[in-house]
Design an enzyme around this catalytic site. Structure first.
Site, mmCIF file in Angstrom:
data_model
loop_
_atom_site.group_PDB
_atom_site.id
_atom_site.type_symbol
_atom_site.label_atom_id
_atom_site.label_comp_id
_atom_site.label_asym_id
_atom_site.label_seq_id
_atom_site.Cartn_x
_atom_site.Cartn_y
_atom_site.Cartn_z
ATOM 1 N N HIS A 355 0.866 -1.225 -0.326
ATOM 2 C CA HIS A 355 -0.480 -0.101 0.151
ATOM 3 C C HIS A 355 0.939 1.096 0.167
ATOM 4 O O HIS A 355 0.550 2.750 -0.352
ATOM 5 C CB HIS A 355 -0.956 -0.114 1.124
ATOM 6 C CG HIS A 355 -2.510 -0.785 1.176
ATOM 7 N ND1 HIS A 355 -3.255 0.283 0.532
ATOM 8 C CD2 HIS A 355 -2.707 -2.322 1.343
ATOM 9 C CE1 HIS A 355 -4.098 -1.001 0.476
ATOM 10 N NE2 HIS A 355 -4.035 -2.907 1.096
ATOM 11 N N ARG A 537 -6.538 11.979 4.808
ATOM 12 C CA ARG A 537 -5.636 12.651 6.482
ATOM 13 C C ARG A 537 -4.513 13.236 5.998
ATOM 14 O O ARG A 537 -4.598 13.743 4.847
ATOM 15 C CB ARG A 537 -4.721 11.257 6.779
ATOM 16 C CG ARG A 537 -5.891 9.490 7.026
ATOM 17 C CD ARG A 537 -6.197 10.146 8.311
ATOM 18 N NE ARG A 537 -5.004 10.297 9.492
ATOM 19 C CZ ARG A 537 -4.663 10.114 10.421
ATOM 20 N NH1 ARG A 537 -5.935 7.915 10.521
ATOM 21 N NH2 ARG A 537 -3.492 9.544 11.633
ATOM 22 N N LYS A 542 0.257 15.057 0.674
ATOM 23 C CA LYS A 542 -0.386 14.481 0.255
ATOM 24 C C LYS A 542 -1.533 16.241 0.084
ATOM 25 O O LYS A 542 -2.290 16.910 -0.702
ATOM 26 C CB LYS A 542 -2.274 13.946 0.952
ATOM 27 C CG LYS A 542 -1.668 12.537 1.328
ATOM 28 C CD LYS A 542 -3.258 12.338 1.958
ATOM 29 C CE LYS A 542 -3.856 11.260 2.162
ATOM 30 N NZ LYS A 542 -3.884 10.065 1.507
ATOM 31 N N THR A 644 -8.468 6.322 -2.973
ATOM 32 C CA THR A 644 -10.100 5.700 -3.329
ATOM 33 C C THR A 644 -10.845 7.385 -3.226
ATOM 34 O O THR A 644 -12.040 7.275 -3.666
ATOM 35 C CB THR A 644 -10.561 4.542 -2.065
ATOM 36 O OG1 THR A 644 -10.078 5.322 -1.052
ATOM 37 C CG2 THR A 644 -10.268 3.160 -2.569
HETATM 38 C C1 LIG Z 1 -12.281 6.917 1.389
HETATM 39 C C2 LIG Z 1 -12.024 7.671 2.464
HETATM 40 C C3 LIG Z 1 -10.204 7.532 2.838
HETATM 41 C C4 LIG Z 1 -9.455 7.384 1.880
HETATM 42 O O1 LIG Z 1 -8.951 9.030 0.836
HETATM 43 P P1 LIG Z 1 -8.112 9.230 0.108
HETATM 44 O O2 LIG Z 1 -8.449 10.553 -0.642
HETATM 45 O O3 LIG Z 1 -8.195 8.255 -0.686
HETATM 46 O O4 LIG Z 1 -6.764 9.630 0.972
HETATM 47 C C5 LIG Z 1 -10.073 7.605 4.076
HETATM 48 N N1 LIG Z 1 -10.529 8.486 5.316
HETATM 49 C C6 LIG Z 1 -12.088 8.316 5.178
HETATM 50 C C7 LIG Z 1 -12.650 8.638 5.977
HETATM 51 C C8 LIG Z 1 -12.746 7.821 3.625
HETATM 52 O O5 LIG Z 1 -14.215 7.459 3.258
#
Ligand SMILES: *Cc1c(COP(=O)(O)O)cnc(C)c1O
Length: 801
Positions: A355, A537, A542, A644
């Site tokens: 990951h 996060r 990011k 995601t």
């Molecule tokens: C989908 C999701 C993530 C992942 O978000 P990314 O933008 O891919 O880092 C993290 N936290 C929550 C609560 C989510 O629903």
């Protein structure tokens, strides 16, 4: 077998709710609280899962099907009630029934605490996978830890993050079934003895792992699997002798020690700390799961050498990578196989999902700690490493599992698996090229790609009822478990009527969100503004910093020229920082400080607002994603494995502003260049740029806008009480800009200007937005799970009749 059959009339559901209210909750309706009603409805809905659940288990046994075992230290599930009613086809009925009982269904489902047994993307992926495996009829168990306290709750005090414990289990959890009969002993420490030529581990500590099962029902209730979470209990409950002597605290010691194992989730997802408790948690989960798997196998089959015909075990990151040595230990020490027999059996069963490429996130244990906590496993790891070195003499001397007095869990997981997968096309390429280049050369077929996905039932059908309704009206039902059908929307994108309806659905979501934000944050925002959302996060890679710097630049530009025809924007941030991550916490502070100044500036008014609701979690994502106009996916290229969140936004009709990173690359490919606001350095360019030690200074000196922004922050314009608050932060941008915020700043600004221009052209914008939804079919986690089933697990759907 379908559960949404005619026998469940609203009357029956009403009777069920009332029966549970009376007999399970012991409450008389006039005195029932929201909690009581939620429990009663949850039990009534849960009852409907039992039939498909039992039928699925029965069928798997009868047909002697291969099962998938998904091992994950995190499951970020969120709320269950509404999702279950949707998958069972009972949503409207439940809404109507509760209304007839004088109750507000929305309030009831909103009363459920979020099951937050995860940090972010990795844990949410595991939850989406569980739902997709159930939808696809893939016989599967999820194995995890039943943390008493999930991810901390986040508050802001003076703009700074404050963590408080989360207590989702303080109320009764209606979804789980305790299985006191399914318990296993897990050992730690101690020593290894040789008896009759065999090694025997004599642990110094033992705890009991006790199973708690939650059914996971798929779309239309056709199949249901089990999420089995382990709770830690003491093997000796209580020291009665000490208690009788009056030493009450000491008497409870064994209990306290054991329960610590399932007490809290480690609240960090991107750095790794060599904490003994974490290693113990990882072994606790893994050993209990493997013992359970072998017990189930043995009850139906004799020869453990055939294990991989019936069992596929997936390791979600290296956290459960101790599964390799532990499976060998169980097979050899407890079931009498030889090491040479056990090794290939374990390898054929195991798969490993990588990951992250971030070096600080790769688990490595000091051999001292590892050997102390797991002495027998240390021997087995050495033996595996020796076997691999001898079997692959071309292996370079610097490659191996045990190096420099450390056990490297990535190498261990790689060598013990028959398949290793990355989570997006780009990430998989980088895993091959940068993370495991030598092992990839020795095992050229082992690394495969499985691009992540998200479940459209939760993230579209449930979270975005207005859009889901429009999709159903436009292309009919059936898209929920066949998301490629969204392509059928494309011809309608030229139709003004459809675009207007698409616009209306988005607008409805934005109104709902702005009301919620007003109540939650006390800031009024206009639903006519462009909702620009970055939720995830908080991490340097990011680059929330890039976003807030652009926000400051926008504020300065609006102040300098208020009548330049600005598109009103609402910048929405959300996300938690790891408690010990000082730099991320400083970015949170800055965002809140900037928000306070901008939101109070009458000169700017509705043209720019900055909002940061506290405690981002799955439920908040379900509110924000459907209302977003713009999806911020701006990580430094090469750093985000997949993402995601990016997929959820695309599905819900929010175009992306983003870099060529993770699954953004595939999103761009699917949606087309003209429907994606692309900017920034590529992964390759990032590596090159870093070779110049002066990259940041040069970039800043070339950008007057960036200088103005940094100067405003350094002068204390956003920290009036403490002018030097952000001196450190500004200094780091100038001199230690590892994530290339400065180098990408101007390109990001230009892309944001393109966003403004596109948004002004309503037809163009709506077309882009609708095409994002129409072309998001690839990002269903059903597609991902089909890939795992075919290419990694060798498991077939039990529903292919
Ligand atoms: C989908 C999701 C993530 C992942 O978000 P990314 O933008 O891919 O880092 C993290 N936290 C929550 C609560 C989510 O629903």
């Amino acid at each position: 077998m379908p559960v949404n059959d005619q026998s469940l009339t609203p009357n029956v559901l009403k009777t069920d709710v009332m029966r549970h209210l009376t007999f399970t909750l012991g409450k008389d309706a006039p005195h029932a609280s929201l909690y009581d009603w939620r429990m009663a409805l949850s039990y009534a809905i849960r009852d409907r899962i039992m039939e498909p659940w039992f039928a699925s288990t029965r069928r798997t046994w009868e047909e002697d099907r291969k099962r998938v075992y998904y091992l994950s230290m995190e499951f970020l599930i969120g709320r269950i009630l509404e999702d279950a009613t949707i998958n069972l086809g009972l949503h409207e009925m439940a809404e109507r029934t509760m209304a007839e009982l004088g109750q507000d269904f929305k309030a009831i489902v909103g009363d459920e605490p979020d099951a937050a047994l995860g940090n972010g993307g990795l844990g949410r992926l595991a939850a989406c996978f569980m739902e997709s495996m159930a939808t696809l009829g893939c016989p599967a168990y999820g194995y995890g830890i039943r943390y008493e306290h999930g991810l901390f709750r986040q508050r802001f005090e003076g703009g700074q993050q404050v963590e408080t414990p989360e207590d989702w289990l303080s109320q009764r959890n209606p979804w789980e079934f305790d299985r006191p009969e399914a318990t296993y002993i897990v050992g730690f420490k101690g020593h290894v003895e040789t008896r009759d030529g065999r090694e025997v581990w004599v642990p110094a500590e033992t705890v009991k792992a006790s199973a708690h099962d939650t059914p996971v029902v798929g779309w239309q209730g056709r199949w249901a699997n089990t999420l089995r979470l382990w709770g830690a209990e003491p093997t000796t409950l209580f020291d009665l002798e000490r208690f009788n002597r009056g030493d009450y605290t000491a008497a409870a010691e064994p209990e306290t020690l054991a329960r610590t194992l399932s007490r809290v989730l480690y609240p960090d997802d991107t750095t790794y700390q060599g904490k003994e408790l974490r290693l113990k948690q990882e072994f606790f989960l893994t050993s209990a799961a493997l013992q359970d798997i072998l017990r189930r196998f043995k009850s139906g089959h004799g020869d453990l050498r055939a294990l991989s015909r019936h069992v596929a075990i997936q390791m979600n990151d290296t956290h459960p990578a101790i599964a390799g040595p532990e499976l060998i230990r169980l097979l050899v020490d407890e079931h009498g196989l030889s090491f040479d027999e056990a090794l290939p059996v374990a390898q054929e069963c195991l798969g490993y999902t990588n990951h992250t490429l971030l070096p600080e996130a790769l688990e490595r244990w000091a051999t001292f700690t590892f050997g102390n906590v797991l002495p027998r496993h240390m021997q087995i790891v050495e033996r595996i490493d020796g076997w691999h070195r001898r079997t692959f003499p071309a292996r370079p001397h610097y490659v191996g599992i045990v190096k420099h007095h450390e056990v490297r869990m990535g190498e261990l997981a790689f060598i013990m698996s028959h398949k290793v997968n990355g989570v997006s096309a780009l990430h998989t390429d980088l895993v091959k090229a940068n993370l495991f280049p030598e092992l990839d050369r020795l095992h050229p077929e082992k690394i495969v790609n499985q691009t992540n996905g998200v479940t459209p039932r939760r993230w579209l059908k449930m979270a975005n009822a207005p859009l889901a309704r429009l999709i159903g009206e436009t292309i009919g039902e059936g898209w929920e478990d066949d998301l490629d059908r969204l392509k059928g929307l494309e011809p309608h994108v030229k139709d003004q009527g459809f675009l207007g309806a698409f616009d209306a659905a988005k607008r409805q979501n934005k109104v709902t969100l702005s009301n919620w934000l007003g109540a939650e944050c006390g800031v009024k925002v206009s639903p006519d503004a462009l909702f620009d959302v970055q939720v995830k996060r908080i991490h340097e890679y990011k680059r929330q910093l890039l976003n807030i710097l652009e926000t400051v630049a926008r504020w300065q530009a609006i102040r300098a020229n208020p009548d330049a025809g600005w598109v009103p924007r609402v910048k929405i941030f959300g996300g938690k920082s790891a408690p010990g991550y000082a730099v991320a916490k400083e970015i949170i502070h800055l965002i809140n400080d900037v928000a306070a100044v901008i939101n109070a500036d009458p000169l700017v008014g509705d043209l720019l607002k900055v909002i940061y609701p506290a405690n981002y979690n799955v439920s908040m994502a379900e509110r924000l994603v459907p209302a977003a106009d713009l999806s911020e996916q701006i990580s430094t290229a090469g750093k985000e494995a997949s993402g995601t969140g990016n997929m959820k936004f695309m599905m819900n009709g929010a175009p992306t502003i983003g870099t060529l990173d993770g699954a953004n690359v595939e999103i761009l490919q699917e949606v087309g260049r003209e429907n994606f606001f692309l900017f920034g350095l590529t992964a390759e360019e990032v590596m090159k740029r870093r070779e110049d030690p002066d990259h940041a200074r040069k970039a800043i000196e070339a950008s007057q806008i960036m200088q103005n922004v940094l100067q405003a922050i350094a002068e204390g314009q956003f920290s009036p009480g403490q002018a030097d608050r952000y001196h450190g932060l500004v200094h780091r941008v100038w001199h230690h800009d590892y994530f290339l915020v400065a180098s990408d700043f101007d390109a990001y600004l230009a892309a944001q200007a393109e966003v403004d221009a596109a948004y002004k052209d309503r037809a163009r914008w709506l077309t882009m937005a609708a095409l994002n939804t129409a072309r998001s079919g690839f990002f269903s986690s059903d597609r991902t799970i089909r890939g795992y089933m075919k290419e990694i697990w060798g498991v077939e759907s039990a529903l292919q009749d």
